[in-house]
Every structure is written in C-alpha cells, then in structure tokens.
Design an enzyme around this catalytic site. Structure first.
Site, PDB file in Angstrom:
ATOM      1  CG  ASP A   1      32.547  41.219  40.003  1.00 46.61           C
ATOM      2  OD1 ASP A   1      31.951  40.648  39.206  1.00 46.61           O
ATOM      3  OD2 ASP A   1      32.958  42.503  39.746  1.00 46.61           O
ATOM      4  CB  SER A   2      35.537  39.181  37.335  1.00 49.31           C
ATOM      5  OG  SER A   2      34.673  40.479  36.980  1.00 49.31           O
TER       6      SER A   2
ATOM      7  CB  CYS B   1      29.801  38.534  39.169  1.00 48.55           C
ATOM      8  SG  CYS B   1      30.336  38.263  37.327  1.00 48.55           S
TER       9      CYS B   1
ATOM     10  CD  GLU C   1      38.624  45.776  37.830  1.00 47.65           C
ATOM     11  OE1 GLU C   1      39.343  45.198  38.588  1.00 47.65           O
ATOM     12  OE2 GLU C   1      37.387  45.807  37.524  1.00 47.65           O
TER      13      GLU C   1
ATOM     14  CB  CYS D   1      28.353  44.382  33.539  1.00 47.86           C
ATOM     15  SG  CYS D   1      29.934  44.339  34.217  1.00 47.86           S
TER      16      CYS D   1
ATOM     17  CG  HIS E   1      33.131  45.874  36.436  1.00 43.08           C
ATOM     18  ND1 HIS E   1      32.934  44.485  36.814  1.00 43.08           N
ATOM     19  CD2 HIS E   1      34.313  46.209  36.754  1.00 43.08           C
ATOM     20  CE1 HIS E   1      33.952  44.097  37.238  1.00 43.08           C
ATOM     21  NE2 HIS E   1      35.084  45.018  37.296  1.00 43.08           N
TER      22      HIS E   1
HETATM   23  N1  DGL Z   1      31.224  42.320  37.082  1.00 34.02           N
HETATM   24  C1  DGL Z   1      31.017  41.361  36.157  1.00 34.02           C
HETATM   25  C2  DGL Z   1      29.414  41.389  35.702  1.00 34.02           C
HETATM   26  O1  DGL Z   1      28.571  41.757  36.371  1.00 34.02           O
HETATM   27  C3  DGL Z   1      31.885  40.887  35.064  1.00 34.02           C
HETATM   28  C4  DGL Z   1      32.887  41.806  34.255  1.00 34.02           C
HETATM   29  C5  DGL Z   1      33.969  40.739  33.728  1.00 34.02           C
HETATM   30  O2  DGL Z   1      34.783  40.611  34.377  1.00 34.02           O
HETATM   31  O3  DGL Z   1      33.884  40.823  32.355  1.00 34.02           O
HETATM   32  O4  DGL Z   1      29.274  40.670  34.706  1.00 34.02           O
END
Ligand code: DGL
Length: 264
Positions: free
Chosen positions: A8-9, A72, A150, A183, A185
């Site tokens: 993931d990012s 992600c 985050e 997402c 997150h």
């Molecule tokens: N967790 C990520 C997703 O599922 C990316 C969030 C990001 O870095 O913008 O899209």
C-alpha cells in the site's frame, strides 16, 4: 513456507492484513508501504504504474515472496494488468465492493468513498455498469480523509469535526443506506464513521480478500491447517524514513509482532 507481500502507499493495507492474519495466522508476511509517494490518490497514473511495478518487483526478488496482495484500491484499479505481466506469482488486488453494496441496498442509493484517483477510473465506471445499474452511486473522493486515517494510526486521535466536514455534504439528508469503503485507509476509521452515520452500512473488502488468499494458497498446494498453526515471521518495509518511528511501530504491533523494519 509461504510468504505474502502486502502493498500500500501507507498504513491502509493493515486494514486488509488484519483479516489475512485472522484467517492464516501462520503466513509469513512482508508489508511494504510506499510512504515516499503518499498519498497515491493525487498522483498521475503513469507515475503510479511505473512505481508500483518497480517496487513490487524489487520486493518479490529480494524477499522470496510467493503471493502478492495489492492492499490499495488506487493501485489495484490501475496497475493490476501491468503487475501480472511482470510477476509470475499470483497477484490479488483490492477493489471497491460495489457489487455487495448494490445487492444489500434497499434505497438503491449508495456511496463510493475512495481516493480522488479511484473514483474517476474507468474500472469504476465498468463496476457500476456491471453491478450497480439499478443504483444511484454518489462518488466521494477525498485525500483529506486518507490523511486523517494515517494521522489516526500514528496518534490514536481523530478530529471528529474534520471527518464530519468531509462527509456531511454528501451524506446528511440523503437516502444513502450503503457506503463502500473503496480505499483501504477508510476501514481504519469505520468505528468513527459509523458513530456519525449509524443509519449507513459500511462495506469493505477485507474478509473477501482473506478468503481469496486462502483459496489461492490451497490451490498452490499449501496446507492451510498447518499455516494456521505455525509461528509466522513479519517484516516491515518503507520507501522513505519515518520521523515518528516509535508511534508507528507501536501501532503496528496491534497488527502483528513485527521483527524487522527496513527501508527498501
Ligand atoms: N490506501 C489506498 C487505497 O486503497 C491509497 C490511499 C492514498 O495513498 O491516497 O486507495
């Protein structure tokens, strides 16, 4: 023994990994986060594809990986075909659970909460075309919410008013009854979102991904019963140094007993 790469990012992939850990506690893992380019949701497509492919390839080569989970949505809805071209091992992608939300909806009014990049992808148009035609889908793209998630991970705190400011223009006074957390997150904020909008059911992909992973491991000949019992080894990899490393590691221990932490 099998080792999975979870990518993931940032920390969003942990929301997927916690379901994987529950399903196969004995699976070795390597969690790779591209914190150098975070947030992915505002990056150009060509930059992301090149980056995701290069990082995953490097991690697979250096860490003896047998299966990849792109935890992600922003990366999966864009880079899965390119990744599958270069990797010979199975690659599981996480994409928004629109089909589930559409089938659960009574009001036929649903929301997709994702990054600004994800909500505009052709992949999403096709998903809605295939599974959500009878629904009105409100697309909410927010990198602010990704940053809040985050922050919440690192500090344990959440600014409720900030959360409300982002979501209320779309959700207050609506007939939306299902919201897809598109997402990874966002499941980290589920409890807080649910407290604000108790009438809306939140749908994420975590359990489905863990099931898919188990299915593929079995197909590859791994003994799941054995994988559930053994003691696993877990590694953390980042693309850039983390300033508040202690807070980060403390939060990560809730997910897995991480034994090493390196920069890729
Ligand atoms: N967790 C990520 C997703 O599922 C990316 C969030 C990001 O870095 O913008 O899209």
């Amino acid at each position: 023994m099998a080792k999975a790469l979870i990518f993931d990012s940032g920390v969003g992939g942990f929301s997927i990994f916690q379901h994987i850990r529950q399903a196969v506690p004995g699976l070795d893992s390597c969690y790779l986060m591209d914190n150098q380019l975070f947030p992915y949701g505002i990056q150009p497509d060509n930059v992301l594809i090149e980056r995701i492919v290069a990082l995953c390839l490097q991690a697979c080569r250096e860490h003896d990986i047998q299966i990849v989970v792109i935890a992600c949505n922003t990366a999966s809805t864009l880079a899965l075909p390119s990744l599958r071209e270069v990797l010979t091992i199975p690659v599981i992608g996480v994409v928004p659970a629109l089909k589930t939300a559409a089938s659960l909806s009574r009001s036929k009014d649903i929301a997709l909460l994702a990054t600004p990049a994800t909500i505009h992808r052709a992949y999403i148009d096709n998903l809605i075309q295939d599974h959500g035609q009878d629904c009105h889908v409100t697309r909410i793209g927010s990198s602010e919410l990704v940053k809040l998630a985050e922050q919440h991970w690192f500090t344990g705190h959440i600014e409720r008013s900030a959360l409300e400011n982002i979501l209320s223009p779309f959700l207050a006074h609506s007939t939306i009854d299902q919201m897809v957390l598109g997402c990874t997150h966002f499941p980290l904020l589920s409890k807080h979102i649910a407290e604000l909008y108790p009438e809306i059911n939140l749908v994420d992909s975590g359990e489905a991904i863990a099931r898919r992973l188990c299915f593929i491991l079995q197909q590859q000949g791994y003994d799941l019963a054995q994988l559930k019992q053994r003691k696993a080894h877990h590694q953390l990899l980042c693309s850039a140094a983390i300033s508040n490393k202690q807070d980060f590691l403390r939060a990560c221990q809730h997910i897995a007993p991480y034994q090493s932490f390196n920069i890729i």
